[in-house]
Design a protein around this motif. Structure first.
Motif, mmCIF file in Angstrom:
data_model
loop_
_atom_site.group_PDB
_atom_site.id
_atom_site.type_symbol
_atom_site.label_atom_id
_atom_site.label_comp_id
_atom_site.label_asym_id
_atom_site.label_seq_id
_atom_site.Cartn_x
_atom_site.Cartn_y
_atom_site.Cartn_z
ATOM 1 N N ALA A 173 0.822 -1.212 0.000
ATOM 2 C CA ALA A 173 0.000 0.000 0.000
ATOM 3 C C ALA A 173 0.857 1.263 0.000
ATOM 4 O O ALA A 173 0.399 2.333 -0.413
ATOM 5 C CB ALA A 173 -0.925 0.000 1.211
ATOM 6 N N GLY A 174 2.108 1.144 0.467
ATOM 7 C CA GLY A 174 2.991 2.302 0.535
ATOM 8 C C GLY A 174 3.787 2.564 -0.737
ATOM 9 O O GLY A 174 4.545 3.552 -0.803
ATOM 10 N N ILE A 175 3.636 1.699 -1.747
ATOM 11 C CA ILE A 175 4.351 1.916 -3.010
ATOM 12 C C ILE A 175 3.716 3.078 -3.771
ATOM 13 O O ILE A 175 2.488 3.163 -3.896
ATOM 14 C CB ILE A 175 4.337 0.636 -3.865
ATOM 15 N N ASN A 176 4.515 3.959 -4.259
ATOM 16 C CA ASN A 176 4.029 5.141 -4.982
ATOM 17 C C ASN A 176 3.310 4.716 -6.271
ATOM 18 O O ASN A 176 3.919 4.083 -7.139
ATOM 19 C CB ASN A 176 5.202 6.059 -5.315
ATOM 20 N N PRO A 177 2.025 5.068 -6.416
ATOM 21 C CA PRO A 177 1.288 4.682 -7.639
ATOM 22 C C PRO A 177 1.901 5.242 -8.914
ATOM 23 O O PRO A 177 1.714 4.660 -9.994
ATOM 24 C CB PRO A 177 -0.113 5.262 -7.400
ATOM 25 N N SER A 178 2.626 6.350 -8.808
ATOM 26 C CA SER A 178 3.230 6.942 -10.003
ATOM 27 C C SER A 178 4.270 6.011 -10.627
ATOM 28 O O SER A 178 4.529 6.087 -11.834
ATOM 29 C CB SER A 178 3.864 8.296 -9.666
ATOM 30 N N LEU A 179 4.847 5.119 -9.816
ATOM 31 C CA LEU A 179 5.805 4.159 -10.363
ATOM 32 C C LEU A 179 5.120 3.193 -11.325
ATOM 33 O O LEU A 179 5.668 2.851 -12.379
ATOM 34 C CB LEU A 179 6.482 3.384 -9.224
ATOM 35 N N TYR A 180 3.916 2.736 -10.945
ATOM 36 C CA TYR A 180 3.161 1.860 -11.834
ATOM 37 C C TYR A 180 2.710 2.603 -13.094
ATOM 38 O O TYR A 180 2.709 2.037 -14.195
ATOM 39 C CB TYR A 180 1.948 1.280 -11.099
ATOM 40 N N GLU A 181 2.314 3.854 -12.909
ATOM 41 C CA GLU A 181 1.876 4.653 -14.062
ATOM 42 C C GLU A 181 3.024 4.863 -15.046
ATOM 43 O O GLU A 181 2.845 4.745 -16.268
ATOM 44 C CB GLU A 181 1.337 6.003 -13.579
ATOM 45 N N ALA A 182 4.212 5.153 -14.514
ATOM 46 C CA ALA A 182 5.378 5.336 -15.384
ATOM 47 C C ALA A 182 5.733 4.042 -16.096
ATOM 48 O O ALA A 182 6.065 4.038 -17.291
ATOM 49 C CB ALA A 182 6.563 5.842 -14.560
ATOM 50 N N ALA A 183 5.648 2.911 -15.364
ATOM 51 C CA ALA A 183 5.952 1.624 -15.984
ATOM 52 C C ALA A 183 4.941 1.278 -17.065
ATOM 53 O O ALA A 183 5.288 0.743 -18.123
ATOM 54 C CB ALA A 183 5.969 0.532 -14.911
ATOM 55 N N GLU A 184 3.661 1.601 -16.802
ATOM 56 C CA GLU A 184 2.624 1.325 -17.790
ATOM 57 C C GLU A 184 2.821 2.172 -19.045
ATOM 58 O O GLU A 184 2.616 1.698 -20.174
ATOM 59 C CB GLU A 184 1.253 1.580 -17.182
ATOM 60 N N MET A 185 3.228 3.432 -18.863
ATOM 61 C CA MET A 185 3.481 4.309 -20.018
ATOM 62 C C MET A 185 4.668 3.805 -20.837
ATOM 63 O O MET A 185 4.733 4.012 -22.054
ATOM 64 C CB MET A 185 3.746 5.742 -19.539
ATOM 65 N N ASP A 186 5.602 3.115 -20.175
ATOM 66 C CA ASP A 186 6.758 2.547 -20.885
ATOM 67 C C ASP A 186 6.439 1.215 -21.539
ATOM 68 O O ASP A 186 7.328 0.573 -22.123
ATOM 69 C CB ASP A 186 7.930 2.370 -19.923
ATOM 70 N N GLY A 187 5.183 0.768 -21.404
ATOM 71 C CA GLY A 187 4.760 -0.455 -22.068
ATOM 72 C C GLY A 187 4.854 -1.709 -21.224
ATOM 73 O O GLY A 187 4.727 -2.816 -21.757
ATOM 74 N N ALA A 188 5.074 -1.568 -19.927
ATOM 75 C CA ALA A 188 5.186 -2.738 -19.046
ATOM 76 C C ALA A 188 3.801 -3.314 -18.746
ATOM 77 O O ALA A 188 2.889 -2.571 -18.351
ATOM 78 C CB ALA A 188 5.887 -2.348 -17.748
ATOM 79 N N ASN A 189 3.633 -4.607 -18.928
ATOM 80 C CA ASN A 189 2.376 -5.256 -18.552
ATOM 81 C C ASN A 189 2.374 -5.535 -17.059
ATOM 82 O O ASN A 189 3.312 -5.179 -16.344
ATOM 83 C CB ASN A 189 2.166 -6.537 -19.365
ATOM 84 N N ARG A 190 1.313 -6.202 -16.564
ATOM 85 C CA ARG A 190 1.183 -6.433 -15.115
ATOM 86 C C ARG A 190 2.334 -7.282 -14.574
ATOM 87 O O ARG A 190 2.828 -7.039 -13.483
ATOM 88 C CB ARG A 190 -0.148 -7.131 -14.817
#
Length: 296
Positions: free
Chosen positions: A181-198
């Motif tokens: 829960a403490g992981i910054n959501p922006s990290l997932y957003e940046a990874a998703e924008m770079d094309g990373a899947n789940r």
């Protein structure tokens, strides 16, 4: 109300706990003297003859001592490894669930065994693994011979570790869920924008973010390497599995209270406490060095 009077109330609130600590933890420490005596109940601690380190020497001469120390370390290490892997995996999988009602229901169900004592859970395990239990009934349905799980040394450590995981993995996952829960959501957003899947987000964002928590819990677990779980094993084992299931705590209980070898039992318990104290200090030093964790 001045500041001194304010803190006095807090000190008074601590007083009952301090008294319990003194009565049940500090005063019994005088019983350590029994480890260096040929203790006789009729003579008491003060009049029993002193024999120095003979109890410790006798302990290391016994073949049982090698077995119980090996069993304790083996079972404890297996539990530590399992309690790092299983709760982490469960927390990651549960974190991926988007149906919140189902998620909360699963959390509640897996938390419940933690609050049930081993006296009750051991009865459930014994019933499931008996010759007429659900496990052997299923084996018979598929044409296999029934197995005496709790009478075989090859099976007992596996049963101990797996049943302990069943009881504790849900509650242990709370720490990992909090870390997730403490992981910054922006990290997932940046990874998703770079094309990373789940899956790639899990590998490159989630797991690296959880590494400090895993390292911290692993290092703090070092202090419990000689605690293999007295309540659990005492309620599950029997003389047929002493070779693989007898640990330091059960051995101390059996030798001290059943066989009345008080000096030997105290010596074994004292040695365990000394090693455990050293391991706790070592684990906190490692945790401070590699995870920046400290109590004081």
């Amino acid at each position: 109300m001045n500041i001194r009077s304010f803190y006095k109330h807090y000190h008074l609130m601590l007083l009952p706990g301090i008294l319990l600590l003194i009565i049940f933890q500090l005063i019994p420490m005088f019983g350590i003297a029994i480890a260096f005596q040929n203790f006789k109940i009729g003579l008491g601690i003060w009049d029993s003859p002193w024999i120095g380190l003979e109890n410790f020497t006798y302990m290391f001469e016994l073949e049982d001592s090698k077995t119980i120390f090996f069993n304790t370390v083996f079972i404890a290490v297996c539990k530590i490894i399992a309690h790092l892997i299983v709760p982490l995996t469960f927390a990651i999988l549960l974190n991926e669930v988007r149906f919140h009602i189902f998620k909360r229901w699963v959390q509640t169900v897996v938390y419940l065994p933690h609050f049930i004592s081993w006296v009750i859970l051991a009865g459930v395990v014994l019933d499931m693994l008996s010759l007429d239990g659900i496990i052997n009934s299923a084996l018979k349905m598929f044409g296999f011979e029934p197995i005496m799980f709790l009478a075989k040394n090859s099976w007992f450590p596996t049963i101990v570790v797996s049943s302990d995981i069943w009881k504790e993995f849900g509650f242990a996952a709370i720490i990992y869920l909090a870390a997730l829960a403490g992981i910054n959501p922006s990290l997932y957003e940046a990874a998703e924008m770079d094309g990373a899947n789940r899956l790639k987000q899990l590998w490159y964002v989630t797991l690296p973010s959880l590494i400090p928590t895993v390292v911290l819990l692993a290092t703090l677990s070092i202090g419990n390497i000689l605690n293999a779980g007295f309540d659990q094993i005492f309620n599950l084992y029997n003389p047929l599995v002493y070779q693989s299931g007898d640990i330091i705590d059960t051995y101390v209980y059996r030798v001290g209270l059943v066989q009345a070898q008080y000096g030997l039992a105290t010596a074994v318990g004292l040695l365990k406490s000394m090693i455990g104290f050293i391991l706790i200090i070592l684990s906190y030093k490692i945790a401070y060095k590699y995870a920046n964790y400290r109590i004081f």
